[in-house]
Write a protein that holds these residues in place. Sequence first.
Motif, mmCIF file in Angstrom:
data_model
loop_
_atom_site.group_PDB
_atom_site.id
_atom_site.type_symbol
_atom_site.label_atom_id
_atom_site.label_comp_id
_atom_site.label_asym_id
_atom_site.label_seq_id
_atom_site.Cartn_x
_atom_site.Cartn_y
_atom_site.Cartn_z
ATOM 1 N N PHE A 1 -0.696 -9.693 -8.840
ATOM 2 C CA PHE A 1 -0.003 -8.430 -8.623
ATOM 3 C C PHE A 1 -1.016 -7.303 -8.758
ATOM 4 C CE2 PHE A 1 2.278 -4.654 -10.091
ATOM 5 C CZ PHE A 1 3.293 -4.568 -9.149
ATOM 6 N N PHE A 2 -1.066 -6.452 -7.742
ATOM 7 C CA PHE A 2 -2.020 -5.348 -7.718
ATOM 8 C C PHE A 2 -1.300 -4.047 -8.031
ATOM 9 C CE2 PHE A 2 -4.291 -1.960 -5.462
ATOM 10 C CZ PHE A 2 -5.567 -2.135 -5.974
ATOM 11 N N TRP A 3 -1.857 -3.268 -8.955
ATOM 12 C CA TRP A 3 -1.259 -1.999 -9.367
ATOM 13 C C TRP A 3 -2.256 -0.890 -9.082
ATOM 14 C CZ3 TRP A 3 -0.276 -0.353 -15.143
ATOM 15 C CH2 TRP A 3 0.330 0.902 -15.154
ATOM 16 N N ALA A 4 -1.962 -0.091 -8.059
ATOM 17 C CA ALA A 4 -2.793 1.070 -7.732
ATOM 18 C C ALA A 4 -2.355 2.219 -8.630
ATOM 19 C CB ALA A 4 -2.646 1.435 -6.264
ATOM 20 N N MET A 5 -3.057 2.401 -9.742
ATOM 21 C CA MET A 5 -2.668 3.398 -10.720
ATOM 22 C C MET A 5 -2.964 4.815 -10.240
ATOM 23 S SD MET A 5 -4.336 1.334 -13.910
ATOM 24 C CE MET A 5 -3.881 2.544 -15.139
ATOM 25 N N ARG B 1 -10.259 -1.867 -12.962
ATOM 26 C CA ARG B 1 -11.392 -1.232 -12.294
ATOM 27 C C ARG B 1 -11.175 0.279 -12.261
ATOM 28 N NH1 ARG B 1 -12.066 -3.906 -6.504
ATOM 29 N NH2 ARG B 1 -10.061 -2.867 -6.267
ATOM 30 N N TYR B 2 -12.275 1.019 -12.359
ATOM 31 C CA TYR B 2 -12.201 2.465 -12.161
ATOM 32 C C TYR B 2 -13.513 2.943 -11.561
ATOM 33 C CZ TYR B 2 -15.069 3.425 -16.327
ATOM 34 O OH TYR B 2 -16.090 3.496 -17.237
ATOM 35 N N ALA B 3 -13.431 4.021 -10.819
ATOM 36 C CA ALA B 3 -14.613 4.632 -10.199
ATOM 37 C C ALA B 3 -14.414 6.135 -10.226
ATOM 38 C CB ALA B 3 -14.810 4.126 -8.775
ATOM 39 N N LEU B 4 -15.154 6.807 -11.099
ATOM 40 C CA LEU B 4 -15.092 8.259 -11.218
ATOM 41 C C LEU B 4 -16.355 8.861 -10.613
ATOM 42 C CD1 LEU B 4 -13.733 8.405 -14.884
ATOM 43 C CD2 LEU B 4 -12.423 8.474 -12.744
ATOM 44 N N LYS B 5 -16.651 10.090 -10.947
ATOM 45 C CA LYS B 5 -17.854 10.725 -10.430
ATOM 46 C C LYS B 5 -19.075 9.937 -10.866
ATOM 47 C CE LYS B 5 -20.333 15.154 -10.361
ATOM 48 N NZ LYS B 5 -20.367 16.552 -10.855
ATOM 49 N N GLN C 1 -2.812 4.120 4.108
ATOM 50 C CA GLN C 1 -4.005 4.137 4.939
ATOM 51 C C GLN C 1 -5.189 3.524 4.211
ATOM 52 O OE1 GLN C 1 -4.451 4.797 7.997
ATOM 53 N NE2 GLN C 1 -3.107 6.407 8.754
ATOM 54 N N ASP C 2 -5.352 3.770 2.899
ATOM 55 C CA ASP C 2 -6.524 3.276 2.169
ATOM 56 C C ASP C 2 -6.365 1.848 1.683
ATOM 57 O OD1 ASP C 2 -4.689 3.495 0.148
ATOM 58 O OD2 ASP C 2 -5.790 5.005 -0.998
ATOM 59 N N GLN C 3 -5.250 1.169 2.076
ATOM 60 C CA GLN C 3 -5.039 -0.235 1.752
ATOM 61 C C GLN C 3 -5.003 -0.488 0.245
ATOM 62 O OE1 GLN C 3 -4.889 -2.721 4.684
ATOM 63 N NE2 GLN C 3 -4.260 -0.668 5.214
ATOM 64 N N ARG C 4 -4.556 0.484 -0.539
ATOM 65 C CA ARG C 4 -4.512 0.320 -1.992
ATOM 66 C C ARG C 4 -3.111 0.638 -2.489
ATOM 67 N NH1 ARG C 4 -6.641 3.357 -5.098
ATOM 68 N NH2 ARG C 4 -7.217 1.965 -6.790
ATOM 69 N N SER C 5 -2.162 -0.195 -2.118
ATOM 70 C CA SER C 5 -0.787 0.019 -2.543
ATOM 71 C C SER C 5 -0.400 -1.005 -3.591
ATOM 72 C CB SER C 5 0.171 -0.103 -1.344
ATOM 73 O OG SER C 5 -0.120 0.872 -0.381
#
Length: 761
Positions: A253-257, A282-286, A227-231
Amino acid sequence: MRLPWPALALLCSLIPGLAAAQAPAPPPSPAPSPSPSPAAPAPEPADPAEPPCDPAKSDCTTITANKQERIDATHYRATGFVDLHFGDTRIQTDQIDVYTTVHEDGTESKRIEASGNVVFLRGEERLAGEKLVMDLDTGRGTFENALGYMQPGVFVEARRIERVSADTYKIEGGRFTSCSQPTPRWSFSASSATLKVDDHISASNVIFRVKAVPALYVPYFIYPIQQDQRSTGFLIPHFGHSSVRGYNVGGGFFWAMGRSFDQTFYADSYSLYGRGFGHELRYALKSPSRGNFRSYYIRRLGGGWEHDLNWNAVQMLPGQARVSVYVQESSTFDFNQQFQDNLDRALTRNRRSSASLQKSFLGLNAQLLADSTDTFFDSTESFDRRRHLPSLTLSQSPRKLGRKSGFVLGWELAAERLQRGDQDHVDDYQRFDVHPRLSRPVSFSFLQLNPEVQYRYTRYAASLEENQVVGPPLDRRYLESSLDLRGPTFSRVFSTPGNFYSERYKHVVGPEVTWLYRSKVEEFDAIPRFDYNDTILGTNEVNYALVQRFYAKRAGRSGKQEPYEFLNWRVGQTYYVDIAEGQNEFDPNYASAAFDAEGRPSHLSPIQSRLRFRPTTAFSTNFDLEYDVHFRSVRTLGLSTTYGGSRVQAQAAWSRGKRLDQNLQRVNRNTIRGAASVQVVPRRLALQGSVAYDLLNDKMLQSTARLRYDVQCCGFVVETLQSQFRQDRQFRFSIELANIGSVGSFMGDETSGIGGIGGRR
């Protein structure tokens, strides 16, 4: 059974209402599925007196049908518009047989066989087939000749579909697509596949079709359907051509960790230049913790490597400490200019990197910083270098002393190890700085006063001799006092009933005057020049301006009428009382130093005008200029406009500069730039473009255009770039399929109309 895709789409949309479209005769009340009865030797109707179970319970199984009968003790049959509910699943069919098995421990399990127009519904899943065999206790089952809709947004048709669990299906002889046209715009078939609901489809022996024509075969393929398009999966490649780099093909190649981390790996091939390899983490935390680390390397055809790094990250640590990292550099200026599609980045002559650690405690702010900035002067490797290795700063923001005194104190301490030099020689020395500030603001309804006193002491471990930092230590001291006056202000209110913009306006006008005195800085010529702090001279100057503000009563976010400033105009100038040491040469408030027609320092700075017009929150215009009173000519001029609507975003800027001295008076800069993005058809057709034009030389610096066309299950992107300053023309084309992203130019900028990473899942 094979139905056309439109029929499948229609079936999936109508299935929830099938139960309501039963035969005219009302079906019997829901009854629980039967239990075995040894005393029932012959078929007989179900006992209507048996109370139904609670449908809310997961182990409840209910059936409604035109006819229900018990064939034997373990076999129950329902025919005629059968509607079976168990847990969160619903099955509708022409006939269903329920077989009950009694185990040695006394427990029971049920197996069903449904035939004749079988429809399976669960959540967003819809499947229809000729036959279904399912174990109601485990949920495992098999569909024969089935087709349907799987969450999220995937149509499937298969010879056999095995339901392994609530979120796993094994498919044989399957065909998949996200398109609902009679002949899908694209689809792929597979000899075998495994479907993970809201995750991915892994398929073997895959044949891609455009319309009905086979286009590509791959032995193994993973199709993301999250659903979130991050596979995790491969990105669709792009194709292009550059007159400088040659033909280009690139993919990734995309890796959704995880939910907050992902990586992308890139590969490019340029027929005239070499092979490129890229990586992005890329990362996005609080908030505010987030980061983007983009690295790109190219192996030239003739040998040797080039690179471009663009890193930016902020991370909160325990104890509210904050770490920041920033890197922006290319291996050479020529490589950056040749490969960077963003015009600003292509013309950048800086190579920067920094890392800092910040922490606040007891009302103080501490920062540990290490950074490096190289500024290139031409396309060769000659540069100017400035480095903090490192610097430690301790400061206190302005704070009131006591509750009633009204005094405000702020200060800053800095201990720094500095490096300055070029490609041939670098000087290394230390600088220690103490800078306290004390002020006493006074405010009235029509007037604000802010007197302030500052003292600064700077210790240089070495001084400047013959343009090298090899002299003895040097101490710099100065005292600074200032008085900032704003007002008195005068205002007038205008009532304009029936006006299209506002029925009430207010005009406010008032002066702003700042007097600044700084004691003489001794041995100024021996101070090593590292940054602006080292160019401060003793001065005695007055800055004066007239400021006009225009307000209108307009509806705010709450719907209530609020004052809104739609026009602000400031006209100011500085008078330098003392110019003996060239104080006007180091004023950062003006674009140029003040000299008269004979080339002598002047007491008067240029007149500076700054006008801002913002009639709505979506539209604003800025018009700035500096007028030289000695040459009676405009030195610099800038006009910029931005608009940000729901379907149109645009920005344009015009910049013009003129050189004025006793020997030459001519325009040396005159450029215009603009960019726009238009949603021609919302969610369907979008256009982007940018242009940079040199009016002085009548030459187009760079222009870009980007067209994106999206349809129900795929999208097409066409990009062009023409760059005159590097004599390059580019064309790029990419396709995006539903749930699969694509990759554009790794060193591009999507906001400028070309490049960027498109379709990121």
